[in-house]
Scaffold this active site. Structure first.
Site: not given
Ligand code: NBG
Length: 841
Positions: A683, A687, A379, A578, A572-573
């Site tokens: 993701t 949405k 991920h 980002k 988002k975080r």
């Molecule tokens: C996160 C990514 C996102 C991705 C999500 C789900 C981790 C390690 N990765 O871009 O930063 O959408 O995983 O796949 O949290």
């Protein structure tokens, strides 16, 4: 509010009699069953029936239903005995469950009526529920969307995770910026879980390896804690299939209490193992690219893997005795284990250990079984998030597993030496153990790649980068091991239930609600994108959602926002890659320009409300500075009488699943503006797009595919591409970067102190200079700023054309079908797990 007796709904209504009825599906029966639970599964004084009591009783009435379906599913799977998937994840961001369960069971009407009889509105009761926030961000929410899709697609699949007592921290905003307080979802109890006293496994830590006379090895000694299962039923949409999310809790046994010491008054010593066991599931690891609390985190990971694999093996055994003969070599045709990132990597050596040491298999046989069973999803490519565990820590906590990992590594390296001389000089980076004497570590991603039958990325661009860069040499060894599975989101939670208004319009125009499980049908909206009637219905749903959101914002922040302004959201975080910093610098520039304008000029601008939300990891200082800056800018802008009609800036506190369900339906523009190549997928972008919100974004992660699907004319694109990034960083290092004057002006404005006395120096410094840690603008904010501002100007122009904007919005929804997690999961099922639907008749 009054109930059927005409009394305020704080006591149980007398006219409706309590009647247990797990199969209730009509309002009066449901009401009777709710009252039954309020009376006979009491958690509160029987005299009280306030909203909170009503929530628990309502949830328990639904739970009856779920348990019944869940039992039927379990029995059916057991009878058919299909191959099953076990999804191992350290994180699940489930959010609330009530509305989702009622919706998936198609009981909205009856439940709303039942509660009305009891004096309540369903929405009001749903509001009482706390989020189950057992995850950090996208990775955890993805796992939860996947469970919804697995159940909906009738797949024989299970989720495994940990039952953290405190999920992700609650964020509060004070004068100092973000502060964290522990989250309390289990403070009272969760009505959705079923504790399974029949499902308990021992899990060992520390100890040593004992070598038996026959040469076999056994892990002995150390601490042994118990893993106790809590099952959370996961209902599919419009199907009987209800699967299980099994969450483990760590406990010590009664006999682990040293009574003698206790009687001596040594209370802490006497209960040592109890307290060590308790620590394991106390908090969700704060996660997101940090290296804290190493030992505890490693214990958590192993705890999940060991308990889950023992459970999986015991299920396999159960059948074995029933049938008389089940061969271990059949294990991979009955079991698929999916590792959600490297966090559950220890599943690999643990499965090897269980097969060899507990079940007597030889190495080759155990390796064959293991490597045909496990698969790994990557991920992230961020180096700081690729897990590396210290070898000495691993030897201490898991001595037998380290032996196994060494052996896997040794055999892998030998195979390369024997078969691929050309890779000789790559061995040091391909091997699992990094034996650098300064800091010997185990590279978990390498262990996953070497041991898994399949490795996948989470969006096409990300999977391509994995193959071309991070895992390039492995691709040359195993060209067929690597796949892409573009992420998805469940259309139930993220459209049907969070925006019933828009859903009804879609159903009306498509003349079917089948899109809820077949999201590609949304393309049917394209033909109506210009239709004025649809556009006006679309606009009215949007404005209703915007008003609801405006009320929420006022309630939680005190800031009143104009529902007719453009709602621009980034949630988002908080992370430098980002680029929330780019967003707020853009806002600062806009503010400065608005200040400089004459009143009549301002009137020609498009009023905007910029909302930014997200949690910063507690020790990530720059992320916290960004949160502080957004709040400070908001304070100044929102109280500026010349400008605040045209611009508002809101920091939305404590962003979580429930807040997202409020924000996303009310959004018109959303920002997905990461440095290209750094966001694996994203993701929330999916949405937003699904809810008819336009995206301003870079060619990163799933943005690339969203833009392809919705059409490039409906996407505000800007910024460098992933392949340009290395060159741009190099040019910056070489002193060749020339900043845009707008960028300099925005930074200067912050430095001038307009936004208060807080020291933004260190934050702005990250954008200055050409090299050095925390300097040199690694994330290319300066490089992308001008094209970002140009794209924002296009947004303003486009928004002035109401019809044009509505058309784009409709086309955005119409093009979002690909991003259903049903599609993603169907691909995993077919292309990785090799499992098939097993619908309960
Ligand atoms: C996160 C990514 C996102 C991705 C999500 C789900 C981790 C390690 N990765 O871009 O930063 O959408 O995983 O796949 O949290």
């Amino acid at each position: 509010m009054a109930n059927a007796n005409g009394k305020a709904a704080t006591s149980l209504p007398e006219k409706i009699s309590a009647k247990a009825n797990p199969e209730a599906n009509e309002a009066t029966e449901i009401a009777g069953n709710i009252i039954y639970h309020a009376k006979y599964s009491p958690h509160f004084s029987p005299l009280k029936f306030g909203p909170e009591q009503a929530l628990y009783a309502t949830a328990e009435s639904l739970r009856d239903r779920l348990i019944q379906l869940w039992n039927e599913t379990y029995v059916h799977f057991n009878k058919v005995d299909p191959k099953q998937t076990y999804y191992l994840s350290m994180e699940y961001l489930q959010g609330r469950a009530l509305t989702n369960a009622i919706g998936n069971l198609n009981l909205q009407g009856p439940y709303a009526d039942a509660l009305r009889k009891l004096g309540y509105e369903l929405e009001e009761i749903a509001e009482q529920e706390k989020d189950a926030a057992l995850g950090n961000g996208g990775l955890g929410r993805l796992a939860s969307c996947f469970l919804d899709s697995m159940a909906t697609l009738n797949l024989p699949a299970w989720g495994y995770g940990l039952r953290y007592r405190h999920g992700l921290f609650k964020q509060i905003i004070t004068k100092k910026g973000q502060e964290e307080i522990p989250e309390d979802w289990l403070e009272k109890f969760s009505p959705w879980e079923i504790v399974r006293h029949d499902v308990v496994f021992p899990v060992r830590f520390f100890g040593k390896v004992q070598i038996n006379p026959d040469g076999s090895r056994k892990w002995v000694g150390g601490d042994v804690v118990q893993a106790l299962a809590y099952d959370v039923p996961i209902p599919g949409y419009n199907t009987k299939n209800t699967i299980s999310l099994r969450l483990w809790e760590a406990k010590a046994r009664a006999e682990d209490l040293d009574l003698f010491q206790f009687n001596e008054g040594e209370y802490e010593l006497a209960a040592q193992l109890h307290s060590r066991a308790q620590q394991i599931c106390t908090v969700l690891y704060p996660g997101d690219a940090t290296e804290n609390g190493k030992l505890l985190r490693l214990k958590q990971q192993f705890f999940l893997c060991s308990a889950s694999l023992q459970d999986i093996i015991s299920r396999f055994h159960e059948r074995s005795t029933a049938e008389g003969s089940r061969k271990w070599s059949d294990f991979p045709s009955k079991v698929a284990v999916q590792m959600n990132d490297t966090h559950p990597t220890l599943a690999i050596p643990e499965l090897m250990r269980l097969l060899m040491d507990d079940n007597g298999l030889g190495w080759d046989e155990a390796w064959d079984v293991t490597s045909r069973t496990v698969a790994y999803t990557n991920h992230t490519v961020l180096p700081e998030a690729l897990e590396k565990w210290s070898q000495s820590l691993m030897w201490k906590l898991l001595p037998r597993h380290m032996e196994i990992i060494e052996e896997i590594d040794k055999r892998f390296v030998q195979t390369i030496r024997d078969t691929r001389v050309d890779l000789e000089d790559k061995i040091s980076s391909l091997s699992i153990l990094d034996n650098n004497p300064q800091k010997p570590v185990v590279r978990m991603a390498n262990l996953c790649v070497v041991s898994s039958h399949t490795v996948n990325g989470v969006a096409q661009l990300h999977s391509d980068i994995l193959k071309a860069e991070l895992f390039a040499d492995y691709v040359s060894i195993w060209p067929n091991k690597f796949q892409n599975k573009t992420n998805g989101i469940t259309p139930r939670r993220w459209l049907r239930f969070c925006s019933p208004e828009l859903s009804d319009i879609i159903t009306k125009w498509l003349k079917t609600d089948k899109w809820i499980t077949d999201l590609d049908l949304l393309t049917g909206l394209r033909q109506f994108a210009d239709n004025e009637e649809l556009q006006s219905e679309w606009a009215s749903a949007k404005i209703a959602n915007k008003k609801r959101l405006a009320q929420y914002i006022e309630r939680v922040t005190g800031v009143s926002i104009d529902p007719t302004s453009l709602f621009d959201i980034q949630v988002k975080r908080i992370h430098e890659y980002k680029r929330q910093l780019m967003n707020i610098l853009g806002v600062i520039y806009r503010f400065k320009k608005l200040k400089e304008m004459k009143p009549e000029e301002r009137k020609k601008t498009v009023p905007r409300t910029v909302m930014i939300g997200g949690k910063a990891f507690a020790t990530y200082t720059n992320a916290k500075r960004i949160v502080k800056l957004v709040n400070d800018v908001g304070d100044v802008v929102n109280s500026d009488p010349e400008v605040n009609e045209y611009l508002k800036v809101v920091f939305v506190p404590n962003y979580n699943v429930t807040v997202a369900e409020m924000l996303i339906p009310g959004s018109e523009l959303s920002q997905h503006i990461s440095t290209a190549g750094m966001e694996a997928s994203g993701t929330s972008n999916m949405k937003f797009a699904l809810n008819g919100c336009l995206i301003i974004g870079t060619l990163d992660g799933a943005n690339v595919e969203i833009r392809e699907e919705v059409g490039e004319e409906n996407f505000f694109l800007f910024g460098a591409t992933a392949d340009q990034v290395p060159r741009l960083r190099k040019e910056r290092e070489d002193g060749l970067f020339k900043p845009d004057p707008r960028f300099e002006e925005a930074k200067q404005f912050v430095k001038s102190g307009v936004f208060g006395s807080y020291d933004y120096g260190p934050l702005l410094d990250s954008l200055e200079g050409n090299t050095g840690f925390g300097r040199g603008d690694y994330f290319l904010v300066g490089y992308d700023f001008p094209s970002y501002m140009d794209a924002q100007a296009k947004v303003d122009e486009a928004y002035k054309d109401r019809k044009g904007w509505l058309k784009m919005s409709i086309l955005s929804t119409a093009g979002s079908g690909k991003f259903s997690s049903d599609r993603t999961i169907a691909q995993y099922a077919k292309e990785i797990w090799n499992i098939e639907a097993c619908p309960v008749p």
